[in-house]
Design a protein around this motif. Structure first.
Motif, PDB file in Angstrom:
ATOM      1  N   ILE A 255       0.841  -1.202   0.000  1.00 48.24           N
ATOM      2  CA  ILE A 255       0.000   0.000   0.000  1.00 48.24           C
ATOM      3  C   ILE A 255       0.875   1.251   0.000  1.00 48.24           C
ATOM      4  CG2 ILE A 255      -1.531   1.403   1.465  1.00 48.24           C
ATOM      5  CD1 ILE A 255      -2.990  -1.171   2.223  1.00 48.24           C
ATOM      6  N   PHE A 256       1.894   1.272   0.862  1.00 43.75           N
ATOM      7  CA  PHE A 256       2.811   2.424   0.911  1.00 43.75           C
ATOM      8  C   PHE A 256       3.609   2.545  -0.382  1.00 43.75           C
ATOM      9  CE2 PHE A 256       2.148   1.935   5.526  1.00 43.75           C
ATOM     10  CZ  PHE A 256       1.886   3.267   5.860  1.00 43.75           C
ATOM     11  N   LYS A 257       3.988   1.399  -0.964  1.00 49.56           N
ATOM     12  CA  LYS A 257       4.761   1.412  -2.210  1.00 49.56           C
ATOM     13  C   LYS A 257       3.942   2.022  -3.350  1.00 49.56           C
ATOM     14  CE  LYS A 257       6.851  -2.448  -3.325  1.00 49.56           C
ATOM     15  NZ  LYS A 257       7.094  -3.812  -3.907  1.00 49.56           N
ATOM     16  N   VAL A 258       2.692   1.600  -3.480  1.00 53.33           N
ATOM     17  CA  VAL A 258       1.818   2.131  -4.529  1.00 53.33           C
ATOM     18  C   VAL A 258       1.543   3.610  -4.295  1.00 53.33           C
ATOM     19  CG1 VAL A 258      -0.525   2.023  -5.487  1.00 53.33           C
ATOM     20  CG2 VAL A 258       0.743  -0.096  -5.064  1.00 53.33           C
ATOM     21  N   ALA A 259       1.325   4.000  -3.039  1.00 49.31           N
ATOM     22  CA  ALA A 259       1.079   5.408  -2.722  1.00 49.31           C
ATOM     23  C   ALA A 259       2.275   6.284  -3.097  1.00 49.31           C
ATOM     24  CB  ALA A 259       0.771   5.557  -1.240  1.00 49.31           C
ATOM     25  N   GLY A 263       0.894   7.643  -6.250  1.00 45.25           N
ATOM     26  CA  GLY A 263       0.091   8.645  -5.561  1.00 45.25           C
ATOM     27  C   GLY A 263      -0.985   8.015  -4.689  1.00 45.25           C
ATOM     28  N   VAL A 264      -1.321   8.706  -3.608  1.00 39.04           N
ATOM     29  CA  VAL A 264      -2.334   8.203  -2.669  1.00 39.04           C
ATOM     30  C   VAL A 264      -3.681   8.006  -3.359  1.00 39.04           C
ATOM     31  CG1 VAL A 264      -3.623   8.755  -0.561  1.00 39.04           C
ATOM     32  CG2 VAL A 264      -1.178   9.262  -0.691  1.00 39.04           C
ATOM     33  N   LYS A 265      -3.962   8.854  -4.334  1.00 40.43           N
ATOM     34  CA  LYS A 265      -5.247   8.773  -5.038  1.00 40.43           C
ATOM     35  C   LYS A 265      -5.465   7.396  -5.661  1.00 40.43           C
ATOM     36  CE  LYS A 265      -7.969  11.230  -8.513  1.00 40.43           C
ATOM     37  NZ  LYS A 265      -7.959  12.337  -9.529  1.00 40.43           N
ATOM     38  N   THR A 266      -4.376   6.753  -6.067  1.00 43.43           N
ATOM     39  CA  THR A 266      -4.465   5.427  -6.693  1.00 43.43           C
ATOM     40  C   THR A 266      -5.074   4.398  -5.736  1.00 43.43           C
ATOM     41  OG1 THR A 266      -2.536   5.895  -8.068  1.00 43.43           O
ATOM     42  CG2 THR A 266      -3.122   3.578  -7.801  1.00 43.43           C
ATOM     43  N   LEU A 267      -4.822   4.573  -4.448  1.00 41.29           N
ATOM     44  CA  LEU A 267      -5.344   3.633  -3.455  1.00 41.29           C
ATOM     45  C   LEU A 267      -6.865   3.709  -3.324  1.00 41.29           C
ATOM     46  CD1 LEU A 267      -2.665   4.088  -0.657  1.00 41.29           C
ATOM     47  CD2 LEU A 267      -2.872   2.172  -2.261  1.00 41.29           C
ATOM     48  N   PHE A 268      -7.447   4.735  -3.921  1.00 41.74           N
ATOM     49  CA  PHE A 268      -8.904   4.882  -3.891  1.00 41.74           C
ATOM     50  C   PHE A 268      -9.498   4.716  -5.285  1.00 41.74           C
ATOM     51  CE2 PHE A 268      -7.378   6.763  -0.047  1.00 41.74           C
ATOM     52  CZ  PHE A 268      -8.320   6.404   0.907  1.00 41.74           C
ATOM     53  N   ALA A 269      -8.707   4.107  -6.184  1.00 41.55           N
ATOM     54  CA  ALA A 269      -9.190   3.833  -7.541  1.00 41.55           C
ATOM     55  C   ALA A 269     -10.399   2.909  -7.473  1.00 41.55           C
ATOM     56  CB  ALA A 269      -8.085   3.188  -8.384  1.00 41.55           C
ATOM     57  N   GLY A 270     -11.417   3.242  -8.227  1.00 41.29           N
ATOM     58  CA  GLY A 270     -12.618   2.418  -8.230  1.00 41.29           C
ATOM     59  C   GLY A 270     -13.566   2.727  -7.087  1.00 41.29           C
ATOM     60  N   TRP A 271     -13.289   3.825  -6.354  1.00 43.78           N
ATOM     61  CA  TRP A 271     -14.140   4.168  -5.220  1.00 43.78           C
ATOM     62  C   TRP A 271     -15.582   4.430  -5.649  1.00 43.78           C
ATOM     63  CZ3 TRP A 271     -17.047   8.496  -3.895  1.00 43.78           C
ATOM     64  CH2 TRP A 271     -17.522   8.542  -2.570  1.00 43.78           C
ATOM     65  N   THR A 272     -15.749   5.170  -6.739  1.00 42.11           N
ATOM     66  CA  THR A 272     -17.112   5.529  -7.168  1.00 42.11           C
ATOM     67  C   THR A 272     -17.958   4.303  -7.495  1.00 42.11           C
ATOM     68  OG1 THR A 272     -16.363   7.678  -7.990  1.00 42.11           O
ATOM     69  CG2 THR A 272     -18.482   6.883  -8.789  1.00 42.11           C
ATOM     70  N   PRO A 273     -17.503   3.404  -8.404  1.00 44.49           N
ATOM     71  CA  PRO A 273     -18.341   2.229  -8.673  1.00 44.49           C
ATOM     72  C   PRO A 273     -18.487   1.311  -7.463  1.00 44.49           C
ATOM     73  CG  PRO A 273     -16.203   2.004  -9.744  1.00 44.49           C
ATOM     74  CD  PRO A 273     -16.314   3.436  -9.272  1.00 44.49           C
TER      75      PRO A 273
END
Length: 304
Positions: A255-259, A263-273
């Motif tokens: 999680i920290f590596k991807v952030a 970017g941190v925003k990537t960790l919330f990818a797909g939040w809307t659907p």
């Protein structure tokens, strides 16, 4: 305490109610799950498509229900564990420490949700792995059977049950803790303090509170657990040696590596659907579960 008050339902009833609730939610909201996975599989500098465009695209291409046989086969069992095991663990924790794990308290709901979530993680991993591989837009597989055979032949039976297991178990535990932990508190706010069965609109008010509490609980749970969901999709969607090496660390470190790299925003990818599915989906599940449990209690002469 009377015998009537001590009488409780067999675990079979909560398992059945959870199964019905889960299958209902899956059939209604599955296209949003496909949309969520496709968005989460978009990496790095790829052009990110909006939820609406991805959702529109999958219907145009006729793949809105692609891979549903795998989660549908899983959904009944998964939801039966989510609701059935959570219900039984509530009884266990309440007996273990009645003063701390009070009946239907936030603490007993959180603890039982976490425990059932760990069990869910072991159950869903092979089904989720097949589903993610099938939903990948670059997939060469036409059916779950083809995908399953490929995983077993190239990666082995062990990987079928362990790929994404840690992230999946964390995803389910966090979701369950937030969902079940928030519902008693939400219902205490939504329901009038002086509501009794004598109220002519008692049933309507209970239905409304169950759906609204489940919806808000689903929104909260989906927001809190989505970083684990993203990592699970990435781990299970990794098929090249490079991709597998990238996601080989433990879930929290990844999680920290991807952030850091995307970017941190990537960790919330797909939040809307995800929220569009699991907020109302959470409301529908809780409404169906409570409704079925109410029916079962009446059949067995147990008062709510």
């Amino acid at each position: 305490m009377s015998t009537q008050e001590k009488k409780t339902l067999s675990p079979l009833y909560s398992i059945t109610a959870g199964t019905i609730a889960g299958i209902s939610e899956c059939l209604v909201f599955y296209p949003l799950d496909v949309t969520k996975t496709l968005i989460q599989l978009q990496k790095g500098n790829e052009v990110k498509q909006s939820t609406f465009n991805v959702l529109k695209s999958i219907f145009q291409k006729g793949v809105a229900y692609k891979g549903i046989s795998s989660p549908l086969a899983m959904e009944g069992f998964k939801r039966s564990v989510k609701f059935g095991a959570t219900t039984e663990f509530k009884k266990f924790y309440n007996k273990l420490n009645p003063s701390f794990f009070k009946e239907n308290s936030v603490s007993v709901n959180v603890a039982s949700g976490i425990t059932s979530g760990i069990i869910e993680g072991f159950i869903i991993t092979p089904f989720e792995l097949v589903k993610v591989r099938l939903q990948d837009p670059l997939t060469k597989f036409k059916a779950p059977k083809d995908c399953l055979q490929n995983i077993i032949s190239k990666e082995g039976y062990f990987k079928l049950f362990t790929t994404g297991l840690e992230a999946g178990a964390l995803r389910q535990s966090v979701w369950n803790a937030a969902y079940f932990g928030s519902i008693p508190w939400l219902k205490s706010i939504i329901l009038p303090k002086n509501l009794t069965r004598a109220d002519p609109k008692y049933d309507q008010k209970m239905l409304f509170s169950n759906f609204l509490a489940g919806t808000i609980g689903g929104l909260l749970a989906s927001t809190i657990n989505i970083p684990f969901d993203v990592i699970k999709s990435r781990v299970q969607g990794a098929i090249t040696p490079e991709a597998k090496a990238l996601y080989s660390s433990n879930t929290v470190f990844t999680i920290f590596k991807v952030a850091k790299t995307e970017g941190v925003k990537t960790l919330f990818a797909g939040w809307t659907p995800k929220v569009l599915r699991l907020a109302p989906g959470g409301g529908l599940m809780f409404l169906m579960f409570e409704g079925m449990m109410g029916v079962f209690k009446k059949w067995n002469g147990i008062e709510n």
